[in-house]
Motif scaffolding. Structure first.
Motif, PDB file in Angstrom:
ATOM      1  N   GLN A  21       0.819  -1.212   0.000  1.00 32.72           N
ATOM      2  CA  GLN A  21       0.000   0.000   0.000  1.00 32.72           C
ATOM      3  C   GLN A  21       0.855   1.264   0.000  1.00 32.72           C
ATOM      4  N   SER A  22       1.971   1.225   0.698  1.00 34.98           N
ATOM      5  CA  SER A  22       2.864   2.397   0.722  1.00 34.98           C
ATOM      6  C   SER A  22       3.467   2.655  -0.647  1.00 34.98           C
ATOM      7  N   GLY A  23       3.877   1.573  -1.334  1.00 32.84           N
ATOM      8  CA  GLY A  23       4.461   1.725  -2.666  1.00 32.84           C
ATOM      9  C   GLY A  23       3.472   2.311  -3.661  1.00 32.84           C
ATOM     10  N   PHE A  42       7.562  11.813   1.859  1.00 32.63           N
ATOM     11  CA  PHE A  42       7.898  11.916   3.281  1.00 32.63           C
ATOM     12  C   PHE A  42       6.950  11.109   4.165  1.00 32.63           C
ATOM     13  N   LEU A  43       5.664  11.071   3.833  1.00 29.63           N
ATOM     14  CA  LEU A  43       4.686  10.432   4.722  1.00 29.63           C
ATOM     15  C   LEU A  43       5.023   8.973   5.036  1.00 29.63           C
ATOM     16  N   PRO A  44       5.323   8.124   4.044  1.00 27.99           N
ATOM     17  CA  PRO A  44       5.677   6.747   4.418  1.00 27.99           C
ATOM     18  C   PRO A  44       7.097   6.622   5.005  1.00 27.99           C
ATOM     19  N   MET A  45       7.933   7.623   4.764  1.00 26.20           N
ATOM     20  CA  MET A  45       9.323   7.536   5.221  1.00 26.20           C
ATOM     21  C   MET A  45       9.526   8.231   6.566  1.00 26.20           C
ATOM     22  N   GLY A  46       8.589   9.053   6.997  1.00 23.35           N
ATOM     23  CA  GLY A  46       8.754   9.863   8.198  1.00 23.35           C
ATOM     24  C   GLY A  46       8.067   9.282   9.412  1.00 23.35           C
ATOM     25  N   PRO A  47       8.037  10.067  10.488  1.00 22.90           N
ATOM     26  CA  PRO A  47       7.487   9.593  11.771  1.00 22.90           C
ATOM     27  C   PRO A  47       5.975   9.420  11.776  1.00 22.90           C
ATOM     28  N   LEU A  48       5.282   9.967  10.775  1.00 19.67           N
ATOM     29  CA  LEU A  48       3.823   9.850  10.732  1.00 19.67           C
ATOM     30  C   LEU A  48       3.352   8.564  10.055  1.00 19.67           C
ATOM     31  N   ALA A  49       4.288   7.776   9.560  1.00 12.51           N
ATOM     32  CA  ALA A  49       3.921   6.593   8.777  1.00 12.51           C
ATOM     33  C   ALA A  49       3.031   5.628   9.568  1.00 12.51           C
ATOM     34  N   SER A  50       3.379   5.347  10.816  1.00 17.76           N
ATOM     35  CA  SER A  50       2.619   4.357  11.590  1.00 17.76           C
ATOM     36  C   SER A  50       1.196   4.830  11.860  1.00 17.76           C
ATOM     37  N   LEU A  60      -0.544   6.585   9.909  1.00 12.96           N
ATOM     38  CA  LEU A  60      -1.282   6.548   8.643  1.00 12.96           C
ATOM     39  C   LEU A  60      -1.319   5.144   8.060  1.00 12.96           C
ATOM     40  N   LYS A  61      -0.844   4.168   8.838  1.00 16.50           N
ATOM     41  CA  LYS A  61      -0.802   2.769   8.392  1.00 16.50           C
ATOM     42  C   LYS A  61       0.024   2.616   7.120  1.00 16.50           C
ATOM     43  N   LEU A  62       1.171   3.301   7.112  1.00 12.83           N
ATOM     44  CA  LEU A  62       2.148   3.194   6.035  1.00 12.83           C
ATOM     45  C   LEU A  62       3.459   2.710   6.632  1.00 12.83           C
ATOM     46  N   GLN A  63       4.414   2.356   5.795  1.00 13.98           N
ATOM     47  CA  GLN A  63       5.721   1.980   6.298  1.00 13.98           C
ATOM     48  C   GLN A  63       6.805   2.452   5.330  1.00 13.98           C
ATOM     49  N   ALA A  64       7.997   2.543   5.874  1.00 11.94           N
ATOM     50  CA  ALA A  64       9.116   3.040   5.073  1.00 11.94           C
ATOM     51  C   ALA A  64       9.394   2.102   3.904  1.00 11.94           C
ATOM     52  N   LEU A  65       9.657   2.696   2.762  1.00 11.58           N
ATOM     53  CA  LEU A  65       9.964   1.924   1.560  1.00 11.58           C
ATOM     54  C   LEU A  65      11.468   1.685   1.468  1.00 11.58           C
ATOM     55  N   PRO A  66      11.870   0.547   0.933  1.00 12.67           N
ATOM     56  CA  PRO A  66      13.310   0.302   0.757  1.00 12.67           C
ATOM     57  C   PRO A  66      13.917   1.314  -0.213  1.00 12.67           C
ATOM     58  N   LEU A  67      15.195   1.625   0.014  1.00  8.50           N
ATOM     59  CA  LEU A  67      15.852   2.626  -0.822  1.00  8.50           C
ATOM     60  C   LEU A  67      15.879   2.218  -2.289  1.00  8.50           C
ATOM     61  N   SER A  68      15.918   0.900  -2.542  1.00  3.33           N
ATOM     62  CA  SER A  68      15.935   0.442  -3.936  1.00  3.33           C
ATOM     63  C   SER A  68      14.638   0.811  -4.663  1.00  3.33           C
ATOM     64  N   TYR A  69      13.568   1.022  -3.898  1.00  3.61           N
ATOM     65  CA  TYR A  69      12.285   1.441  -4.492  1.00  3.61           C
ATOM     66  C   TYR A  69      12.455   2.751  -5.253  1.00  3.61           C
ATOM     67  N   PHE A  70      13.301   3.612  -4.710  1.00  6.38           N
ATOM     68  CA  PHE A  70      13.463   4.938  -5.311  1.00  6.38           C
ATOM     69  C   PHE A  70      14.358   4.912  -6.543  1.00  6.38           C
ATOM     70  N   LEU A  71      14.904   3.753  -6.855  1.00  9.02           N
ATOM     71  CA  LEU A  71      15.579   3.598  -8.146  1.00  9.02           C
ATOM     72  C   LEU A  71      14.563   3.332  -9.241  1.00  9.02           C
ATOM     73  N   TYR A  72      13.501   2.622  -8.891  1.00  4.80           N
ATOM     74  CA  TYR A  72      12.445   2.318  -9.864  1.00  4.80           C
ATOM     75  C   TYR A  72      11.468   3.484 -10.043  1.00  4.80           C
ATOM     76  N   LEU A  73      11.285   4.257  -8.977  1.00  3.48           N
ATOM     77  CA  LEU A  73      10.273   5.314  -9.001  1.00  3.48           C
ATOM     78  C   LEU A  73      10.475   6.317 -10.153  1.00  3.48           C
ATOM     79  N   PRO A  74      11.673   6.898 -10.351  1.00  4.06           N
ATOM     80  CA  PRO A  74      11.852   7.834 -11.474  1.00  4.06           C
ATOM     81  C   PRO A  74      11.597   7.190 -12.838  1.00  4.06           C
ATOM     82  N   VAL A  75      11.927   5.901 -12.951  1.00  2.00           N
ATOM     83  CA  VAL A  75      11.708   5.197 -14.220  1.00  2.00           C
ATOM     84  C   VAL A  75      10.211   5.098 -14.509  1.00  2.00           C
TER      85      VAL A  75
END
Length: 525
Positions: free
Chosen positions: A430-432, A477-485, A487-502
């Motif tokens: 859901q975060s992704g 910021f929302l899934p990566m920051g302190p408000l994630a829990s 909002l029922k989100l969680q931090a995304l792996p850094l490798s996710y941000f390699l795919y995101l711009p693509v």
């Protein structure tokens, strides 16, 4: 619009002459009595007469006593007052349009002698007055009749056997901004038509000075003989309509609307009220008569006609920005619903929680607050635009599924690459999708705001660029920051941000490709 709105609306009495064209104080005196004693609304011609006389003539009015009056109307195009003279006779003094005055005159006064008004003299009178008209002067004929026996009341019936004594002529030069305003409106695809009660010669003179085609003129008398179907064709052919009554003006406006035009009418007189009310956009000025202002949708506070061009441009800019929001919202919401339906059919958990959808929509709506201040491409301002509901539906069906395609790619990425394929890992899934969904929603406005290549050929206004960047940063910021829990989100792996711009880059490229195909087939509004 009428000729009065093209001119300075500051009319000057230029001449007061007898039937032979010689200066006559007697004509001025009679015209002054007519204008002074009438109790109806004094138009600009009356005001010009009252301002033109000297104190001596103003004092002479005390020698006359008003008995009655016959008010002006647009069929007769004349008005009369009745005064008691020093000889205790009742004198009817009438002034009005030359053609209508000749119909009720039987005599003329030449060098103090009353003589019959012959056909030959009528021809000479028409030639003289038309010469003044072609010089841009408005001509008002003045006549009188004396009654041996006093009557209690006087009416239109008494306006006959009058003695024509001469004319008063008025100068009403065009506004300095009129020519530039007309040219600007025409350059922006607005057809300018002149609807006036003035005769054709004065109208042609004014139109010639402001750069309008003045060759063909349709007169009110001819309009009365036309059926609605014939008039519907005539309003397309002609651009100048002269000697019109209020009913004629209203009919012309109605037929233009029946032909599918969006009609704006600019007027300031009593005779304009019906046409102003009938138009799609009724426009008047702050110095207009009350009924014209009450009938209008817009009242101009500036004297310059260039405000019309500014209004047209601002209206088109507002309409274009409104369409951006409608198209963007319709297509992105359609894509989101489509994506949720597909994901719900194959994924064993909710692809996105209700709170995520609410936050997405909140951030998305905040990012669009500044759309009213966005730049609009010149080609969209240069031509008229219309509201086309079917165009919005077609746009939604074409561009909505594009975001769904990249939502599916995101689903596959989260499912196969990041193993978010069980209920225990649904928060990561859901975060992704939350991030991709918000970012594509935010970027879509830049893709559909222009028919050109966004950011390169056509750049959004700075406030929109800043707001887009801010919302995108918040979305990450929302899934990566302190408000994630919370909002029922969680931090995304850094490798996710390699795919995101693509994903985002591919989304923009595909949208631009589809946009080019769409423009070739359906055009762009």
């Amino acid at each position: 619009m009428k000729t009065g709105t093209l001119t300075q609306d500051k009319i000057f009495l230029s001449q007061h002459i007898d039937v032979q064209g010689e200066k006559s104080d007697f004509v001025l005196m009679q015209a002054f009595l007519n204008s002074y004693y009438q109790t109806g609304l004094k138009n600009l011609l009356d005001v010009a007469v009252l301002e033109a006389v000297d104190e001596q003539i103003k004092i002479q009015k005390l020698r006359y006593k008003k008995l009655d009056e016959v008010p002006f109307d647009f069929d007769r195009r004349r008005m009369s007052v009745v005064v008691k003279t020093l000889q205790q006779k009742a004198r009817m003094i009438t002034k009005g349009a030359v053609e209508e005055m000749l119909k009720v005159c039987r005599y003329i006064e030449v060098n103090g002698k009353v003589e019959p008004l012959t056909k030959q003299r009528e021809v000479a009178i028409e030639a003289l007055t038309q010469r003044y008209n072609r010089d841009g002067l408005r001509v008002v004929a003045v006549a009188y009749r004396e009654f041996k026996n006093h009557q209690e009341n006087y009416s239109v019936v008494d306006e006959n056997d009058l003695i024509l004594i001469g004319y008063i002529t008025f100068l009403d030069p065009p506004k300095e901004s009129a020519k530039e305003a007309v040219q600007s409106l025409q350059a922006h695809g607005v057809t300018v038509k002149v609807l006036t009660g003035d005769n054709e010669f004065v109208t042609q003179k004014v139109c010639r000075e402001i750069g309008l085609n003045y060759d063909q003129v349709l007169l009110g008398g001819v309009i009365e003989t036309l059926t609605d179907q014939q008039l519907k064709r005539a309003v397309e052919q002609y651009h100048i309509f002269a000697k019109l009554s209020p009913v004629h003006k209203e009919r012309i406006v109605e037929q233009l609307k029946a032909n599918g035009h969006v009609v704006g009418f600019l007027g300031d007189g009593i005779n304009d009220a019906a046409a102003i009310r009938a138009a799609d956009i009724g426009i008047s000025v702050d110095t207009a008569v009350d009924i014209a202002k009450e009938s209008a949708d817009l009242i101009l506070l500036e004297k310059s006609l260039m405000v019309l061009e500014k209004g047209v441009i601002e209206g088109r800019r507002t309409f274009a920005n409104m369409l951006k929001y409608i198209k963007m919202t319709a297509s992105s919401n359609f894509g989101n619903v489509f994506s949720v339906l597909i994901a719900s059919a194959f994924i064993p958990f909710l692809p996105m929680l209700p709170i995520h959808l609410l936050i997405q929509n909140l951030l998305y709506d905040v990012s669009q607050i500044v759309i009213p201040f966005d730049n609009v491409d010149e080609e969209l301002i240069a031509k008229p635009q219309r509201w086309q509901p079917e165009e919005v539906g077609r746009f939604m069906l074409v561009f909505g599924p594009i975001s769904s395609i990249f939502d599916m790619i995101t689903f596959g990425l989260m499912w196969f690459v990041f193993s978010a394929n069980t209920p225990e890992h649904q928060t990561l899934f859901q975060s992704g999708w939350f991030v991709v969904g918000l970012l594509t929603q935010t970027l879509i406005v830049h893709m559909i705001r222009t028919a050109q290549i966004p950011f390169i050929q056509s750049r959004a206004a700075t406030p929109l660029l800043i707001m887009t960047a801010v919302i995108m940063c918040i979305g990450i910021f929302l899934p990566m920051g302190p408000l994630a829990s919370y909002l029922k989100l969680q931090a995304l792996p850094l490798s996710y941000f390699l795919y995101l711009p693509v994903i985002l880059g591919a989304y923009m490229c595909v949208t631009q490709w589809v946009k080019k195909i769409y423009i070739r087939r359906y055009g762009w509004q």
